[in-house]
Scaffold this motif. Structure first.
Motif, PDB file in Angstrom:
ATOM      1  N   VAL A   1      29.748  48.217  37.229  1.00  0.00           N
ATOM      2  CA  VAL A   1      29.093  47.108  37.909  1.00  0.00           C
ATOM      3  C   VAL A   1      27.881  46.625  37.122  1.00  0.00           C
ATOM      4  CG1 VAL A   1      27.736  46.506  39.944  1.00  0.00           C
ATOM      5  CG2 VAL A   1      29.876  47.742  40.190  1.00  0.00           C
ATOM      6  N   GLN A   2      27.737  45.321  37.076  1.00  0.00           N
ATOM      7  CA  GLN A   2      26.543  44.742  36.477  1.00  0.00           C
ATOM      8  C   GLN A   2      25.789  43.968  37.539  1.00  0.00           C
ATOM      9  OE1 GLN A   2      28.277  42.581  33.288  1.00  0.00           O
ATOM     10  NE2 GLN A   2      28.182  44.314  31.864  1.00  0.00           N
ATOM     11  N   GLU A   3      24.620  43.507  37.174  1.00  0.00           N
ATOM     12  CA  GLU A   3      23.782  42.836  38.170  1.00  0.00           C
ATOM     13  C   GLU A   3      24.447  41.613  38.785  1.00  0.00           C
ATOM     14  OE1 GLU A   3      19.913  41.881  36.883  1.00  0.00           O
ATOM     15  OE2 GLU A   3      19.140  43.888  37.299  1.00  0.00           O
ATOM     16  N   ASP A   4      24.172  41.400  40.059  1.00  0.00           N
ATOM     17  CA  ASP A   4      24.611  40.203  40.765  1.00  0.00           C
ATOM     18  C   ASP A   4      26.125  40.042  40.826  1.00  0.00           C
ATOM     19  OD1 ASP A   4      22.026  39.286  41.405  1.00  0.00           O
ATOM     20  OD2 ASP A   4      21.778  38.688  39.316  1.00  0.00           O
ATOM     21  N   GLN A   5      26.807  41.157  40.824  1.00  0.00           N
ATOM     22  CA  GLN A   5      28.250  41.052  40.948  1.00  0.00           C
ATOM     23  C   GLN A   5      28.683  41.418  42.365  1.00  0.00           C
ATOM     24  OE1 GLN A   5      29.985  43.442  37.808  1.00  0.00           O
ATOM     25  NE2 GLN A   5      30.107  41.650  36.485  1.00  0.00           N
ATOM     26  N   VAL A   6      29.913  41.031  42.671  1.00  0.00           N
ATOM     27  CA  VAL A   6      30.475  41.342  43.979  1.00  0.00           C
ATOM     28  C   VAL A   6      31.547  42.410  43.807  1.00  0.00           C
ATOM     29  CG1 VAL A   6      31.827  40.439  45.896  1.00  0.00           C
ATOM     30  CG2 VAL A   6      30.015  39.036  44.865  1.00  0.00           C
ATOM     31  N   VAL A   7      31.472  43.425  44.635  1.00  0.00           N
ATOM     32  CA  VAL A   7      32.478  44.480  44.600  1.00  0.00           C
ATOM     33  C   VAL A   7      33.289  44.420  45.877  1.00  0.00           C
ATOM     34  CG1 VAL A   7      32.881  46.963  44.529  1.00  0.00           C
ATOM     35  CG2 VAL A   7      31.011  45.966  43.207  1.00  0.00           C
ATOM     36  N   ALA A   8      34.577  44.201  45.739  1.00  0.00           N
ATOM     37  CA  ALA A   8      35.456  44.176  46.901  1.00  0.00           C
ATOM     38  C   ALA A   8      36.070  45.549  47.077  1.00  0.00           C
ATOM     39  CB  ALA A   8      36.553  43.130  46.708  1.00  0.00           C
ATOM     40  N   VAL A   9      36.017  46.060  48.297  1.00  0.00           N
ATOM     41  CA  VAL A   9      36.566  47.387  48.524  1.00  0.00           C
ATOM     42  C   VAL A   9      37.606  47.351  49.624  1.00  0.00           C
ATOM     43  CG1 VAL A   9      34.453  48.527  47.789  1.00  0.00           C
ATOM     44  CG2 VAL A   9      34.772  47.986  50.191  1.00  0.00           C
ATOM     45  N   ALA A  10      38.605  48.190  49.483  1.00  0.00           N
ATOM     46  CA  ALA A  10      39.650  48.286  50.493  1.00  0.00           C
ATOM     47  C   ALA A  10      39.320  49.427  51.441  1.00  0.00           C
ATOM     48  CB  ALA A  10      40.992  48.507  49.811  1.00  0.00           C
ATOM     49  N   GLY A  11      40.230  49.712  52.353  1.00  0.00           N
ATOM     50  CA  GLY A  11      39.987  50.749  53.349  1.00  0.00           C
ATOM     51  C   GLY A  11      40.739  52.026  53.049  1.00  0.00           C
TER      52      GLY A  11
ATOM     53  N   MET B   1      33.213  34.798  48.511  1.00  0.00           N
ATOM     54  CA  MET B   1      32.680  35.928  47.737  1.00  0.00           C
ATOM     55  C   MET B   1      33.811  36.865  47.321  1.00  0.00           C
ATOM     56  SD  MET B   1      29.178  36.971  49.718  1.00  0.00           S
ATOM     57  CE  MET B   1      28.544  37.975  48.385  1.00  0.00           C
ATOM     58  N   ILE B   2      34.690  37.114  48.275  1.00  0.00           N
ATOM     59  CA  ILE B   2      35.803  38.025  47.980  1.00  0.00           C
ATOM     60  C   ILE B   2      36.638  37.490  46.833  1.00  0.00           C
ATOM     61  CG2 ILE B   2      37.978  38.908  48.882  1.00  0.00           C
ATOM     62  CD1 ILE B   2      36.626  39.137  51.610  1.00  0.00           C
ATOM     63  N   GLN B   3      36.870  36.189  46.882  1.00  0.00           N
ATOM     64  CA  GLN B   3      37.716  35.640  45.827  1.00  0.00           C
ATOM     65  C   GLN B   3      37.007  35.577  44.468  1.00  0.00           C
ATOM     66  OE1 GLN B   3      39.119  32.182  47.875  1.00  0.00           O
ATOM     67  NE2 GLN B   3      40.322  33.560  49.177  1.00  0.00           N
ATOM     68  N   GLU B   4      35.705  35.785  44.502  1.00  0.00           N
ATOM     69  CA  GLU B   4      34.980  35.783  43.225  1.00  0.00           C
ATOM     70  C   GLU B   4      34.565  37.185  42.806  1.00  0.00           C
ATOM     71  OE1 GLU B   4      31.746  33.259  43.966  1.00  0.00           O
ATOM     72  OE2 GLU B   4      32.909  31.405  43.780  1.00  0.00           O
ATOM     73  N   ALA B   5      35.120  38.170  43.499  1.00  0.00           N
ATOM     74  CA  ALA B   5      34.727  39.555  43.218  1.00  0.00           C
ATOM     75  C   ALA B   5      34.963  39.914  41.752  1.00  0.00           C
ATOM     76  CB  ALA B   5      35.497  40.519  44.112  1.00  0.00           C
ATOM     77  N   SER B   6      34.042  40.644  41.171  1.00  0.00           N
ATOM     78  CA  SER B   6      34.186  41.080  39.782  1.00  0.00           C
ATOM     79  C   SER B   6      34.903  42.421  39.709  1.00  0.00           C
ATOM     80  CB  SER B   6      32.818  41.238  39.127  1.00  0.00           C
ATOM     81  OG  SER B   6      32.042  40.101  39.343  1.00  0.00           O
ATOM     82  N   VAL B   7      34.737  43.202  40.751  1.00  0.00           N
ATOM     83  CA  VAL B   7      35.353  44.527  40.756  1.00  0.00           C
ATOM     84  C   VAL B   7      36.086  44.718  42.077  1.00  0.00           C
ATOM     85  CG1 VAL B   7      34.912  47.009  40.654  1.00  0.00           C
ATOM     86  CG2 VAL B   7      33.504  45.452  39.297  1.00  0.00           C
ATOM     87  N   LEU B   8      37.281  45.251  41.968  1.00  0.00           N
ATOM     88  CA  LEU B   8      38.026  45.594  43.175  1.00  0.00           C
ATOM     89  C   LEU B   8      38.273  47.097  43.162  1.00  0.00           C
ATOM     90  CD1 LEU B   8      39.929  45.143  45.638  1.00  0.00           C
ATOM     91  CD2 LEU B   8      41.754  44.728  43.978  1.00  0.00           C
TER      92      LEU B   8
ATOM     93  N   ARG C   1      37.797  43.739  37.142  1.00  0.00           N
ATOM     94  CA  ARG C   1      38.133  45.151  36.997  1.00  0.00           C
ATOM     95  C   ARG C   1      38.766  45.631  38.295  1.00  0.00           C
ATOM     96  NH1 ARG C   1      37.886  48.174  32.221  1.00  0.00           N
ATOM     97  NH2 ARG C   1      38.100  50.352  32.845  1.00  0.00           N
ATOM     98  N   LYS C   2      39.929  46.213  38.193  1.00  0.00           N
ATOM     99  CA  LYS C   2      40.604  46.719  39.379  1.00  0.00           C
ATOM    100  C   LYS C   2      40.703  48.234  39.284  1.00  0.00           C
ATOM    101  CE  LYS C   2      43.888  43.794  38.234  1.00  0.00           C
ATOM    102  NZ  LYS C   2      43.205  42.726  37.456  1.00  0.00           N
ATOM    103  N   ILE C   3      40.044  48.913  40.196  1.00  0.00           N
ATOM    104  CA  ILE C   3      40.008  50.372  40.149  1.00  0.00           C
ATOM    105  C   ILE C   3      40.807  50.947  41.307  1.00  0.00           C
ATOM    106  CG2 ILE C   3      38.522  52.400  40.222  1.00  0.00           C
ATOM    107  CD1 ILE C   3      36.253  50.636  39.151  1.00  0.00           C
ATOM    108  N   ALA C   4      41.869  51.663  40.975  1.00  0.00           N
ATOM    109  CA  ALA C   4      42.663  52.312  42.014  1.00  0.00           C
ATOM    110  C   ALA C   4      42.268  53.777  42.087  1.00  0.00           C
ATOM    111  CB  ALA C   4      44.148  52.193  41.692  1.00  0.00           C
ATOM    112  N   VAL C   5      41.981  54.252  43.287  1.00  0.00           N
ATOM    113  CA  VAL C   5      41.619  55.654  43.469  1.00  0.00           C
ATOM    114  C   VAL C   5      42.626  56.269  44.431  1.00  0.00           C
ATOM    115  CG1 VAL C   5      39.820  57.276  44.138  1.00  0.00           C
ATOM    116  CG2 VAL C   5      39.193  55.035  43.233  1.00  0.00           C
ATOM    117  N   ALA C   6      43.431  57.184  43.948  1.00  0.00           N
ATOM    118  CA  ALA C   6      44.429  57.800  44.817  1.00  0.00           C
ATOM    119  C   ALA C   6      44.902  59.104  44.220  1.00  0.00           C
ATOM    120  CB  ALA C   6      45.608  56.855  45.019  1.00  0.00           C
ATOM    121  N   GLY C   7      45.026  60.105  45.062  1.00  0.00           N
ATOM    122  CA  GLY C   7      45.470  61.403  44.565  1.00  0.00           C
ATOM    123  C   GLY C   7      46.374  62.099  45.547  1.00  0.00           C
TER     124      GLY C   7
END
Lengths: 343, 343
Positions: free
Chosen positions: A139-149, A230-237, A300-306
């Motif tokens: 993440v960098q300054e002034d970015q939007v991070v979209a998170v799932a559930g 904002m969601i559609q402009e998210a830099s990181v998901l 950037r799309k980050i998937a976290v799953a194990g």
DNA sequence: ATAATAGGGACATAATAAGTCCCTTGGAGG
DNA sequence: CCTCCAAGGGACTTATTATGTCCCTATTAT
């Protein structure tokens, strides 16, 4: 044993990489001995000066013998080499694994944590910690991070820690509520992330399953449309991947829905999209937020799953859309590699 | 577990101390939280800048939380602290032990290695390695190192590794042969040390148990008197300590001699001097070489001895003459501290 | 003999750690 | 309500260490 390595990777990550570097040097000397400095450098792809410092150190420690004919291991050096092997393998088995996974699933970056997050609480924390660290590093300054559930995302949220950059970061839910328990809702998770990281957040309150008319009306409300933008402009998901069986147990949808998923052979779900093992979308939750066609814009799309049970779903989502970062655990990684999921 | 720490202490000792430092900081924060930087520095006796770097790092790793009111541990930090505790205790239990030993035996410096060198081959190697390292760190150019005999000393000799300084070092036996097996003789050990370290050596060939006349004649030979002079000018003395029981089994002396030792309650032997538990010399081997009255001139006296059975002998020799450096193992250290040997 | 390869010395420079000083802020206590 | 203290943080200088670069001498196989 794993415990010490895991702890050290938190308290002094450099320790492990230095240890690894020296181990590599030792092993290479063992294979090539007696060997000269120049051939070692080219063989190890180190610069000569660095290799030299390492070798000087190893000699100082009495692990290598350094003579006119070249370098050789001392008896002690051999002993260290052999006894250290299992630890090193454990430590870097994962980096090897991740290389294989990258190639197999065509992903740019793969992080693997030890254990099985499905059955081991500590492993799940590790997974979440890795995810949180990744977010922090991207993440960098002034970015939007979209998170799932999801429960994994919740763990990630709880592992976040403050950093100055986060003060100018906004967390938003990738999509509206999907009918889960509150603590697994994307809205809640976005707020927790902001709380724990020192950032800001916005919520998206759009009920599921509303009529098209109501939806249109709602999305014209500035409160909501602002967040949607904002969601559609998210830099990181950041999102997780649900597997079919857990979904079946948890969702509050009715029997018909479950039958539909079974019929269409859904194996997994991510931020409201259900897909089968070929990566075909078989259903999408009717709610506002990030859509598949927005994904290419996300930096950037980050998937976290194990967990082993999510292996199939993880493999499948790589066909849904191009992944760039996957954080997973040893159990899932090995399962994916051991099976021949379709591309 | 010990294995990993031991290996790391060889491959990256400085990093272990970094781990220790960070652990200390974590623990102190835990005790004092919420705590400010200034109070931490005075409490930890670190400079403010260093402490600050460490704290920054720990925050980066998500182990401490850093707020206006001061620093606190995060949940993760607490977890690391607790799980790391046994390892740290293992790692520095020895430094604590050595502090106690220093005070108890009135020795300047004590090194302790893990395990019991009497029953564990690996521990014996560790002991020897520590001894060898100590020699390496103390010897300066053009000095003479006098070494005694025994199986421990042999192990030390085999653990020596070359360093430029040793090229101008001469190893000599502290005394002539004492009737042991060849590989345990001081002469042989001096030669092995020289061989393994890249140094020079001189031998002292004076038979035991010869008549006074013959002895006088021999010591006038320049070959021998030269070496004798070197011995008396030695800057470093390295010796081990034998315990009564082992001595009884190994020496080739007759029954009368054993009876004498038993009568006088000898508990140990070092370079030919037998002493009882009060540190009184009860017998001296008749051979040429270093004498007790030469000891004050020796710059550095390094005793290397381990194993629980040698505890009494180790404690006793501190009364024979002032020690400055002892290298021992955990087993001996704990035994010494657990018993009330006379001063 | 000679060429190739070994380790080692020396020095400039880049990178990083550490020392030092001062600033703003929030809260406790007068 | 004000004051003062202790909190973290910024900024700069200096010291130390790591690294890059170049060149030298000795040994050994051909």
């Amino acid at each position: 044993m794993r415990t010490l390595l895991t702890l050290q990777s938190q308290l002094c990550p450099d320790l492990l990489s230095v240890m690894h570097k020296r181990y590599t040097v030792l092993r290479r000397i063992y294979y090539l001995q007696p060997v000269g400095r120049r051939s070692l450098t080219s063989s190890l792809q180190m610069t000569e000066r660095i290799l030299r410092s390492e070798v000087d150190f190893l000699r100082e420690q009495g692990l290598v013998n350094i003579a006119q004919a070249g370098m050789t291991l001392t008896e002690q050096g051999l002993e260290v080499l052999q006894k250290l092997q299992p630890f090193i393998e454990e430590y870097l088995g994962y980096s090897q694994l991740s290389e294989e996974l990258k190639e197999r699933l065509n992903i740019q970056e793969v992080w693997i944590v030890p254990g099985d997050s499905e059955h081991d609480e500590w492993a799940k924390k590790e997974l979440a910690r890795a995810g949180a660290q990744l977010i922090k590093s991207w993440v960098q300054e002034d970015q939007v991070v979209a998170v799932a559930g999801g429960s994994t995302m919740q763990a990630v949220a709880e592992s976040m820690s403050p950093t100055p950059i986060f003060k100018r970061t906004t967390f938003v839910p990738a999509r509206g509520g999907v009918g889960d328990a509150v603590e697994h809702e994307a809205n809640y998770i976005a707020s927790r992330m902001a709380k724990n990281s020192g950032g800001r957040y916005r919520m998206l309150h759009v009920p599921d399953q509303i009529s098209e008319e109501a939806y249109q009306l709602l999305t014209q409300e500035t409160q909501i449309s602002d967040v949607l933008h904002m969601i559609q402009e998210a830099s990181v998901l950041v999102y997780s991947i649900g597997d079919a069986k857990t979904m079946a147990g948890r969702r509050k949808y009715g029997r018909e829905f479950m039958q539909l998923l079974e019929e269409k052979q859904a194996v997994g779900e991510s931020f409201g999209y259900y897909f089968d093992r070929n990566g075909t979308i078989v259903h999408r939750t009717k709610t506002a937020g990030l859509r598949l066609r927005d994904l290419p814009k996300v930096g950037r799309k980050i998937a976290v799953a194990g967990g082993a049970s999510k292996a199939e779903a993880i493999a499948a989502i790589c066909s849904v859309f191009p992944q760039d970062t996957l954080v997973t655990d040893e159990a899932a990684a090995r399962k994916i590699l051991s099976q021949n999921y379709p591309l």
